[in-house]
Design a protein around this motif. Structure first.
Motif, PDB file in Angstrom:
ATOM      1  N   SER A   1      49.408  11.805  18.171  1.00  0.00           N
ATOM      2  CA  SER A   1      49.650  10.369  18.029  1.00  0.00           C
ATOM      3  C   SER A   1      50.987  10.025  18.663  1.00  0.00           C
ATOM      4  CB  SER A   1      49.650   9.975  16.556  1.00  0.00           C
ATOM      5  OG  SER A   1      50.599  10.762  15.870  1.00  0.00           O
ATOM      6  N   GLU A   2      51.118   8.777  19.095  1.00  0.00           N
ATOM      7  CA  GLU A   2      52.363   8.337  19.704  1.00  0.00           C
ATOM      8  C   GLU A   2      53.259   7.748  18.627  1.00  0.00           C
ATOM      9  OE1 GLU A   2      50.330   6.001  22.774  1.00  0.00           O
ATOM     10  OE2 GLU A   2      51.655   6.957  24.232  1.00  0.00           O
ATOM     11  N   VAL A   3      54.424   8.294  18.479  1.00  0.00           N
ATOM     12  CA  VAL A   3      55.342   7.791  17.460  1.00  0.00           C
ATOM     13  C   VAL A   3      56.627   7.296  18.122  1.00  0.00           C
ATOM     14  CG1 VAL A   3      54.453   9.269  15.635  1.00  0.00           C
ATOM     15  CG2 VAL A   3      56.331  10.080  17.096  1.00  0.00           C
ATOM     16  N   TRP A   4      57.342   6.477  17.387  1.00  0.00           N
ATOM     17  CA  TRP A   4      58.609   5.907  17.848  1.00  0.00           C
ATOM     18  C   TRP A   4      59.604   7.020  18.137  1.00  0.00           C
ATOM     19  CZ3 TRP A   4      60.596   1.603  19.639  1.00  0.00           C
ATOM     20  CH2 TRP A   4      61.988   1.383  19.555  1.00  0.00           C
ATOM     21  N   ALA A   5      60.261   6.966  19.273  1.00  0.00           N
ATOM     22  CA  ALA A   5      61.200   8.020  19.625  1.00  0.00           C
ATOM     23  C   ALA A   5      62.624   7.484  19.771  1.00  0.00           C
ATOM     24  CB  ALA A   5      60.776   8.693  20.914  1.00  0.00           C
TER      25      ALA A   5
ATOM     26  N   VAL B   1      52.353  15.930  17.651  1.00  0.00           N
ATOM     27  CA  VAL B   1      51.158  16.734  17.468  1.00  0.00           C
ATOM     28  C   VAL B   1      51.107  17.221  16.035  1.00  0.00           C
ATOM     29  CG1 VAL B   1      49.896  18.749  18.286  1.00  0.00           C
ATOM     30  CG2 VAL B   1      51.344  17.466  19.864  1.00  0.00           C
ATOM     31  N   LYS B   2      49.950  16.967  15.409  1.00  0.00           N
ATOM     32  CA  LYS B   2      49.785  17.463  14.036  1.00  0.00           C
ATOM     33  C   LYS B   2      49.028  18.769  14.056  1.00  0.00           C
ATOM     34  CE  LYS B   2      49.526  13.152  11.408  1.00  0.00           C
ATOM     35  NZ  LYS B   2      48.463  12.179  11.556  1.00  0.00           N
ATOM     36  N   GLY B   3      49.469  19.708  13.266  1.00  0.00           N
ATOM     37  CA  GLY B   3      48.779  20.993  13.188  1.00  0.00           C
ATOM     38  C   GLY B   3      48.693  21.654  14.546  1.00  0.00           C
ATOM     39  N   LEU B   4      47.468  22.034  14.931  1.00  0.00           N
ATOM     40  CA  LEU B   4      47.291  22.717  16.204  1.00  0.00           C
ATOM     41  C   LEU B   4      47.048  21.755  17.335  1.00  0.00           C
ATOM     42  CD1 LEU B   4      45.045  25.636  14.941  1.00  0.00           C
ATOM     43  CD2 LEU B   4      47.388  25.815  15.769  1.00  0.00           C
ATOM     44  N   GLY B   5      47.027  20.462  17.043  1.00  0.00           N
ATOM     45  CA  GLY B   5      46.806  19.483  18.093  1.00  0.00           C
ATOM     46  C   GLY B   5      45.346  19.384  18.475  1.00  0.00           C
ATOM     47  N   LEU B   6      44.461  19.889  17.618  1.00  0.00           N
ATOM     48  CA  LEU B   6      43.038  19.818  17.933  1.00  0.00           C
ATOM     49  C   LEU B   6      42.406  18.662  17.170  1.00  0.00           C
ATOM     50  CD1 LEU B   6      42.328  23.624  17.601  1.00  0.00           C
ATOM     51  CD2 LEU B   6      42.609  22.327  19.710  1.00  0.00           C
TER      52      LEU B   6
END
Lengths: 307, 301
Positions: free
Chosen positions: A58-62, A47-52
């Motif tokens: 976005s889905e990132v590699w985990a 989640v970037k920032g506030l997620g708004l």
């Protein structure tokens, strides 16, 4: 010449054409979902920032993060232990009863065999949810005949839907539902043993018990292996029975079995990534157990054939 | 059925009548086995007997009268069930019949095609195809169902009849049984003779092989029918509109609501009774025709 060649070509293509529907369905409903589950299990949401706004999530590699989280999650471990305890009751009791009934059906001079065979097989026709529902009511003190009897006898009345007895209550539902099917599998293979096999033993004065233990059980060993195998898989995947009992008691949590936890993670918490990781772990355990089991069973039979 | 009957060994001694000058009746009955089986039958019939009696009780009687004492409320319960949400119960039954009937039919067709192909033809990758299909049996339904849901959601297909029907059409166990049955029932030289006569592969399959496979395919159909009818997880995940629920999911939601409104319990119980009647009736009818020997074929392979 050409027609012969064309025919040969037609024969060659035919199996692939016949297998096309199964292949398409396999790709769409088995391979693709499995691949997607693995992909999900290796990703997480960032989640970037506030997620708004769009693009904030976005889905990132985990990597293996979801897996390490799942494996160190005590709730999953407890669920696995609960299912292990449950399976340790269900499988021996169910298969023991199935073998016992099959041997009894196969005895000389037994009466009412067609009726009892059908009655014991009947629960197979009843959905797990309905079975759990029926037994669930029979476990309720206000409705249950067992409590009525215990009350009249002045005996203590255990709470069947809590603590240790809950395992027995759940196991009983599985035993009730599964015994008949396994009995039929074992019984059919008992009937496939040619009668001559017993004749010699009978002439030697062997008792029915000896015949059952020394001849019948070893000869139906392959079907026992098969029923054991299917029972393990079914036990690992227990879901609908505890889910159905849940409304009747507070002792069944939403994460009682590992599969219930997967469901809860995916739809209760909307955390599809860790749900996918847990699901993949369960699948791997199932596969490992299955192949390990099949391997030992195979090498056993091969040893016996070699003898 | 006959081809299976031939393969079966002579019936075990248990089914042969006693010899002409047999012992007196008392000795002819094996008491311990008969008693054991009767106890087993009692155990298996107990919940069914209970639900049949409990369905006759009114809500008040359910919690106050002795368990196996019939009540007076059966007609009332039926009326309540019919009236519940404009007869949604019967909608659930209809849905279950549709999911199980159509699903099992499609599944049997796919199994027949694949089983026949795997049994009759020698082609490259045959064992690989078979093993990969079989591995499907081992997949826990939930590892499939959740990604299936997410993928179908992307195609906007969740909460539809198709979302419950389609994932169950390919049954690895059905393919396995159909292969075993085709191997046993369809002789290779019959197929060869068909080719000599110039019949196409498709024609050989539909006109010659399929009729020979019918008894086995009936078994595949019934297995799949019961499997779909009893399925809970997939509709539980896929559906949210209760007009599309099958009976298992419908009864479950009713029970869940009953936890807060015990008046619904009588509906759940009456509903459960009516839900098991069709399957029990189906079983009583088919067990005359249904040769479970197919299972032993599956076991022995």
């Amino acid at each position: 010449m050409t027609s012969a060649r064309r025919k040969a070509y037609g024969v060659k293509g035919a199996p692939y054409a016949f297998l096309l529907p199964a292949t398409i369905l396999f790709a769409l409903f088995f391979a693709l979902p499995i691949g997607y589950a693995i992909w999900l299990s290796l990703h997480k949401v960032q989640v970037k920032g506030l997620g708004l706004g769009s693009g904030a999530r976005s889905e990132v590699w985990a990597g293996l993060e979801n897996y390490t989280d799942a494996l160190t999650d005590s709730e999953l471990l407890h669920g696995a232990l609960r299912v292990l305890g449950y399976g340790a009751i269900v499988i021996p009791v169910m298969l023991g009863l199935a073998l016992l009934f099959a041997l009894m059906l196969d005895t000389d001079r037994v009466r009412l065999a067609p009726f009892t065979r059908l009655a014991i097989f009947l629960p197979y026709a009843i959905p797990g949810v309905v079975a759990a529902l029926l037994w669930g009511f029979l476990y309720l003190p206000d409705v249950s005949p067992f409590y009525f009897v215990l009350d009249k006898l002045g005996m203590p009345q255990p709470d069947l839907l809590d603590g240790g007895p809950l395992y027995l209550a759940l196991s009983n539902i599985a035993v009730w539902g599964g015994t008949g099917f396994n009995m039929i599998v074992i019984y059919t293979s008992l009937r496939a043993i040619p009668a001559e096999v017993y004749e010699a033993a009978k002439l030697d004065g062997a008792t029915p018990l000896q015949i059952a233990l020394r001849i019948k059980i070893p000869m139906v060993a392959p079907s026992l292996v098969l029923t054991f195998f299917f029972s393990i898989i079914a036990t690992l995947q227990v879901f609908s029975e505890p889910t159905t009992l849940k409304p009747l008691t507070n002792s069944v949590s939403t994460t009682w079995s590992p599969l219930m936890k997967v469901y809860q993670d995916a739809f209760g918490k909307s955390d599809i990534h860790s749900a996918a990781a847990t699901a993949v772990i369960i699948a791997l355990v199932t596969l490992a157990l299955s192949f390990g089991f099949l391997r030992t069973a195979n090498s056993r039979t091969r040893q016996e054939e070699a003898r | 059925m006959s081809s299976l009957a031939v393969r079966k060994a002579a019936p075990a001694a248990g089914t042969t009548p006693g010899t002409a000058q047999g012992p007196p009746l008392r000795r002819r009955i094996a008491f311990v086995p008969t008693l054991t089986l009767l106890l087993g039958a009692l155990y298996c019939l107990l919940p069914v007997a209970w639900v049949a009696i409990a369905a006759t009780k009114s809500g008040r009687e359910l919690f106050s009268t002795f368990t196996f004492l019939p009540g007076t409320g059966f007609a009332e319960n039926l009326k309540d069930l019919n009236a519940y949400r404009d007869g949604v119960y019967w909608k659930w039954m209809g849905n279950s019949a549709l999911y199980a009937g159509l699903g099992a039919l499609l599944s049997t067709a796919v199994s027949a095609l694949s089983g026949y192909a795997l049994a009759i033809y020698r082609f490259r990758g045959r064992e690989t195809v078979f093993n990969v299909l079989l591995a499907g049996v081992l997949m826990p339904p939930v590892i499939l169902a959740i990604p299936q849901y997410l993928l179908l959601a992307k195609a906007d297909l969740t909460d539809s009849y198709a979302s419950v029907l389609l994932p169950l059409v390919l049954s690895p166990y059905g393919v396995y049984l159909a292969r075993i049955y085709a191997t046993a029932a369809v002789p290779g030289d019959v197929v060869e003779a068909g080719r000599m006569d110039g019949a196409s592969e498709w024609r050989i399959f539909t006109r010659i092989a399929l009729p020979m496979m019918i008894p086995g395919l009936v078994t595949v159909f019934l297995f799949q029918f019961v499997a779909v009818w009893n399925n809970f997880l997939l509709p539980y995940i896929m559906l949210s509109d209760d007009e599309k629920f099958p009976i298992t999911l419908g009864l479950f939601t009713l029970l869940e609501q009953g936890a807060n409104a015990p008046a619904l319990y009588t509906l759940v119980i009456t509903g459960a009774l009516l839900a098991v009647i069709p399957l029990i009736a189906l079983f009583l009818v088919i067990q005359r025709f249904w040769s479970l020997d197919l299972l032993s074929g599956a076991v022995k392979s």
